[in-house]
Design an enzyme around this catalytic site. Structure first.
Site, short mmCIF file in Angstrom:
data_model
loop_
_atom_site.label_atom_id
_atom_site.label_comp_id
_atom_site.label_asym_id
_atom_site.label_seq_id
_atom_site.Cartn_x
_atom_site.Cartn_y
_atom_site.Cartn_z
N SER A 187 0.80 -1.22 0.00
CA SER A 187 0.00 0.00 0.00
C SER A 187 0.83 1.27 0.00
O SER A 187 0.35 2.31 -0.44
CB SER A 187 -0.97 -0.01 1.18
OG SER A 187 -0.29 -0.27 2.39
N HIS A 215 -5.62 -3.21 -2.76
CA HIS A 215 -5.28 -2.29 -3.85
C HIS A 215 -5.21 -2.98 -5.21
O HIS A 215 -4.85 -2.34 -6.20
CB HIS A 215 -3.95 -1.59 -3.55
CG HIS A 215 -3.99 -0.82 -2.28
ND1 HIS A 215 -4.53 0.44 -2.19
CD2 HIS A 215 -3.59 -1.15 -1.03
CE1 HIS A 215 -4.45 0.85 -0.93
NE2 HIS A 215 -3.88 -0.09 -0.21
N LYS A 246 -12.30 1.01 -1.44
CA LYS A 246 -11.29 1.59 -2.33
C LYS A 246 -11.82 1.60 -3.76
O LYS A 246 -12.68 2.41 -4.07
CB LYS A 246 -9.97 0.86 -2.14
CG LYS A 246 -9.39 1.24 -0.77
CD LYS A 246 -8.21 0.48 -0.30
CE LYS A 246 -7.81 1.06 1.07
NZ LYS A 246 -7.02 0.16 1.87
C1 LIG Z 1 -7.03 -0.02 3.35
C2 LIG Z 1 -6.39 -1.31 3.62
C3 LIG Z 1 -6.95 -2.23 4.50
C4 LIG Z 1 -8.13 -1.89 5.37
O1 LIG Z 1 -9.30 -1.82 4.66
P1 LIG Z 1 -10.49 -0.89 5.19
O2 LIG Z 1 -11.68 -1.38 4.48
O3 LIG Z 1 -10.10 0.50 4.83
O4 LIG Z 1 -10.55 -1.09 6.67
C5 LIG Z 1 -6.37 -3.48 4.61
N1 LIG Z 1 -5.26 -3.78 3.91
C6 LIG Z 1 -4.69 -2.92 3.06
C7 LIG Z 1 -3.47 -3.33 2.31
C8 LIG Z 1 -5.21 -1.64 2.90
O5 LIG Z 1 -4.63 -0.77 2.09
#
Ligand SMILES: *Cc1c(COP(=O)(O)O)cnc(C)c1O
Length: 401
Positions: A187, A215, A246
């Site tokens: 990330s 992602h 996302k």
């Molecule tokens: C954003 C993210 C999460 C958490 O997801 P949310 O739905 O925002 O709680 C988990 N793992 C990664 C790699 C992320 O980027």
């Protein structure tokens, strides 16, 4: 006493230029957003920070589906899924995701969670019991790390993308259940984990591969199924977590795996059992956003996203070659996450503040999110950006040199 204690800690955070603060978004998630900053000034900013990679958060069909869902179901779900919170919409989202992953995971079933953070805690704590051992990649997301901290299983860490190091740890393990845990797309770096080699290691050592595709979903693969489609993987040993806040533009998350694995999560995952199910209207809208993601619109937006990526990389590479004394470094990334590594915390925050005064929001990322001395601008691209937006960012960076 407590207040003095906390004020001391806050002062120490401030002294290291590590203070975090929220801004107030006055308008919806989009490349051009009106934001009230910590200085109390409200500006329209060109945003390079959201994870809404396909621009679905502001898509009118998604907003309309949310309204329709609210008319049908009202507001909250009222209870945890096993009590009465699991609606028809929740069920359909899980079924749709199971279909997406059917070519990649035999007997695939999906189970929904309110957030990715919860899904990661759930899968790691439920599977990582005292009989298991966990093998965790060095650059894993905080939620995966927290899952390993809560799990009863002992944890071994392997180096970033270090498959040989992982193999050595697996070879030395006597645990009955071995769980490899990794981000698919890192990330804060934007690079992609060597999933085929990790899966081969899992097969050789009778281990399971838990992949966090927060992602990759919607972004990777011809149909946007994510990293498994990107690499063409198929195995019963794959356990995938995906987020829906996302690229899906809404909220929520899921775990998809062999039905025995998800069946066990439903019985054993405490954050599934003891937490209120997500609002059904959100699930109803997810059906629309998943359709858009996988259909023609998604495909066109993924193509545009890749052309923006190439344009940005070309622009920044040319900028760096015009200024050879600069110590900035563009991370080797094939995804919409394009970090520009600057170095010091104060330096990156000053740069981010200058860009913000010029009307661009590019977040500075500091330790502990990234290693000491590798503070960076985390540039993220969305399919709703234009080529002119990317030119604007490169020109603004050039003025900061
Ligand atoms: C954003 C993210 C999460 C958490 O997801 P949310 O739905 O925002 O709680 C988990 N793992 C990664 C790699 C992320 O980027």
């Amino acid at each position: 006493m407590l207040l003095d204690h906390l004020q001391g800690k806050l002062a120490a955070i401030e002294a290291q230029s590590l203070t975090r603060f929220t801004r107030i978004a006055e308008t919806g998630t989009a490349p051009h957003q009106t934001v009230r900053g910590a200085d109390g000034v409200t500006r329209e900013l060109l945003m390079f920070c959201s994870n809404d990679y396909l621009g679905l958060a502001a898509h009118p069909a998604v907003a309309q589906a949310l309204i329709d869902g609210a008319h049908r179901y009202g507001g909250g779900s009222g209870a945890s899924p096993l009590v009465s919170g699991h609606s028809r919409a929740h069920h359909e989202v899980e079924a749709e995701l199971a279909r997406w992953f059917a070519p990649h995971i035999p007997s695939a079933r999906a189970i929904g969670f309110c957030t990715g953070y919860m899904a990661n805690l759930a899968v790691i704590t439920a599977l990582g019991d005292a009989e298991a051992e966990i093998f965790s990649e060095a650059l894993n997301h905080a939620s995966l790390i927290d899952g390993t901290r809560l799990a009863k299983a002992p944890v071994k860490r392997y180096g970033h993308c270090d498959v040989e190091g992982l193999r050595a740890l697996l070879a030395a393990s006597t645990a009955r259940i071995k769980l490899i845990v990794t981000d698919a797309v890192f990330s804060m770096d934007g690079d992609i984990a060597p999933l085929p080699a990790l899966l081969a290691a899992a097969e050789d050592f009778d281990a399971w591969l838990i992949v966090d595709d927060a992602h990759g979903l919607g972004v990777l693969g011809e149909q946007g199924v994510g990293s498994l489609e990107h690499f063409g993987l198929c195995s019963e040993r794959l356990i995938v977590m995906g987020t829906l806040g996302k690229s899906a533009g809404l909220a929520g998350a899921f775990v998809v795996a062999h039905e025995t694995v998800t069946g066990y999560l439903l019985q054993a995952a405490r954050n599934y059992i003891f937490s209120t199910a997500s609002p059904p209207a959100v699930e109803h809208a997810l059906l629309t956003s998943l359709q858009l993601m996988r259909g023609d619109l998604g495909r066109e937006r993924r193509v545009h996203l890749r052309s923006l990526q190439a344009q940005l990389r070309e622009g920044i590479t040319a900028l760096l070659s015009r200024h050879p004394s600069l110590t900035w470094r563009l991370a080797a990334s094939e995804t919409p996450i394009q970090p520009l590594i600057i170095g010091g915390n104060a330096e990156v925050m000053a740069l981010a503040a200058t860009l913000e005064r010029e009307g661009l929001r590019v977040p500075g990322i500091r330790p502990p999110t990234v290693p000491q001395g590798e503070a960076r601008l985390r540039i993220t691209l969305c399919a709703t950006h234009t080529a002119a937006d990317v030119d604007c960012l490169v020109a603004a960076l050039e003025r900061c040199v």
